[in-house]
Scaffold this motif. Structure first.
Motif, PDB file in Angstrom:
ATOM      1  N   LEU A  56       0.806  -1.216   0.000  1.00 56.69           N
ATOM      2  CA  LEU A  56       0.000   0.000   0.000  1.00 56.69           C
ATOM      3  C   LEU A  56       0.846   1.276   0.000  1.00 56.69           C
ATOM      4  N   ILE A  57       2.148   1.158   0.097  1.00 53.20           N
ATOM      5  CA  ILE A  57       3.021   2.329   0.150  1.00 53.20           C
ATOM      6  C   ILE A  57       2.823   3.250  -1.053  1.00 53.20           C
ATOM      7  N   ALA A 108       4.599  13.504 -10.628  1.00 53.44           N
ATOM      8  CA  ALA A 108       4.916  12.584  -9.540  1.00 53.44           C
ATOM      9  C   ALA A 108       3.882  11.473  -9.429  1.00 53.44           C
ATOM     10  N   GLY A 109       2.605  11.826  -9.562  1.00 50.29           N
ATOM     11  CA  GLY A 109       1.558  10.809  -9.504  1.00 50.29           C
ATOM     12  C   GLY A 109       1.670   9.803 -10.635  1.00 50.29           C
ATOM     13  N   TYR A 110       1.995  10.298 -11.808  1.00 48.61           N
ATOM     14  CA  TYR A 110       2.190   9.409 -12.961  1.00 48.61           C
ATOM     15  C   TYR A 110       3.346   8.442 -12.699  1.00 48.61           C
ATOM     16  N   ALA A 111       4.456   8.983 -12.200  1.00 48.88           N
ATOM     17  CA  ALA A 111       5.624   8.135 -11.919  1.00 48.88           C
ATOM     18  C   ALA A 111       5.331   7.146 -10.799  1.00 48.88           C
ATOM     19  N   ILE A 112       4.678   7.591  -9.736  1.00 49.16           N
ATOM     20  CA  ILE A 112       4.363   6.704  -8.617  1.00 49.16           C
ATOM     21  C   ILE A 112       3.420   5.597  -9.071  1.00 49.16           C
ATOM     22  N   LEU A 129      12.853  -7.103  -3.657  1.00 46.27           N
ATOM     23  CA  LEU A 129      12.619  -5.871  -4.407  1.00 46.27           C
ATOM     24  C   LEU A 129      12.005  -4.757  -3.563  1.00 46.27           C
ATOM     25  N   PHE A 130      11.627  -5.054  -2.330  1.00 46.94           N
ATOM     26  CA  PHE A 130      10.905  -4.075  -1.526  1.00 46.94           C
ATOM     27  C   PHE A 130      11.713  -2.801  -1.301  1.00 46.94           C
ATOM     28  N   VAL A 131      12.962  -2.912  -0.935  1.00 53.99           N
ATOM     29  CA  VAL A 131      13.790  -1.740  -0.667  1.00 53.99           C
ATOM     30  C   VAL A 131      13.981  -0.914  -1.938  1.00 53.99           C
ATOM     31  N   ALA A 132      14.223  -1.590  -3.044  1.00 53.89           N
ATOM     32  CA  ALA A 132      14.369  -0.881  -4.323  1.00 53.89           C
ATOM     33  C   ALA A 132      13.072  -0.171  -4.694  1.00 53.89           C
ATOM     34  N   MET A 133      11.933  -0.815  -4.451  1.00 48.11           N
ATOM     35  CA  MET A 133      10.641  -0.201  -4.745  1.00 48.11           C
ATOM     36  C   MET A 133      10.460   1.076  -3.930  1.00 48.11           C
ATOM     37  N   VAL A 134      10.762   1.023  -2.653  1.00 46.67           N
ATOM     38  CA  VAL A 134      10.594   2.195  -1.789  1.00 46.67           C
ATOM     39  C   VAL A 134      11.526   3.320  -2.229  1.00 46.67           C
ATOM     40  N   ILE A 136      12.749   3.921  -5.263  1.00 45.76           N
ATOM     41  CA  ILE A 136      12.258   4.491  -6.523  1.00 45.76           C
ATOM     42  C   ILE A 136      11.027   5.349  -6.262  1.00 45.76           C
ATOM     43  N   LEU A 137      10.152   4.904  -5.381  1.00 49.75           N
ATOM     44  CA  LEU A 137       8.963   5.686  -5.041  1.00 49.75           C
ATOM     45  C   LEU A 137       9.328   7.003  -4.364  1.00 49.75           C
ATOM     46  N   ILE A 138      10.355   6.989  -3.538  1.00 42.00           N
ATOM     47  CA  ILE A 138      10.801   8.225  -2.887  1.00 42.00           C
ATOM     48  C   ILE A 138      11.286   9.222  -3.924  1.00 42.00           C
TER      49      ILE A 138
END
Length: 163
Positions: A56-57, A108-112, A129-134, A136-138
């Motif tokens: 849900l992040i 930002a919304g498009y990228a997220i 992949l969780f750390v990489a996902m977070v 990239i989202l940051i």
């Protein structure tokens, strides 16, 4: 200085256009990010329900984008009054601030949304992949934060003293 030249009756139009831009574009970005990331979450939910809460992040980060637009819109409206004068300069500053946070939030919304969708699906296959996902989202979220910072700096430059 002639107030009729620097403070025409149509100057608040540009200020309200900035308020609209801040709310509309940042909300569109947040809505797209939420829906796109939500599709990825819905895709993994039936197969790995234990990963849904961590996935849900991206949805939460998309919601923050709309808050950036709301903050700027409230600040811009706070400078307006039906009885006090409003300069054309302030109107253009408000329009620039609204567009800065709005278009930044849209990007930002498009990228997220895209990152959230693909990374959540990848996270279901490989939990490393969780750390990489977070991360990239940051970096995607920072696009909206840059728009907020520019909008706040612009808003500080607004001046209605000539009216």
């Amino acid at each position: 200085m002639d107030p009729a030249v620097y403070c025409p009756t149509y100057a608040p139009f540009f200020g309200f256009a900035g308020v609209f831009s801040a709310m509309a574009f940042s909300s569109l970005g947040a809505a797209y990010g939420t829906s796109k990331a939500g599709i990825g979450i819905a895709g993994i939910g039936p197969f790995k329900p234990e990963l849904v809460m961590k996935s849900l992040i991206p949805v939460v980060m998309s919601g923050i984008i709309a808050v950036y637009g709301l903050v700027v819109a409230v600040l811009l409206v706070g400078q307006m009054s039906p009885t006090a004068g409003y300069s054309l300069f302030s109107g253009f500053v408000a329009l620039g601030a609204g567009l800065a946070v709005g278009v930044g939030g849209l990007a930002a919304g498009y990228a997220i949304g895209i990152v959230g969708d693909y990374c959540v699906r990848g996270y279901a296959r490989e939990t490393r992949l969780f750390v990489a996902m977070v991360l990239i989202l940051i970096f995607a979220e920072v696009l909206g934060l840059y728009g907020l910072i520019v909008a706040l700096i612009l808003n500080a430059k607004a001046d209605n003293t000539v009216c």
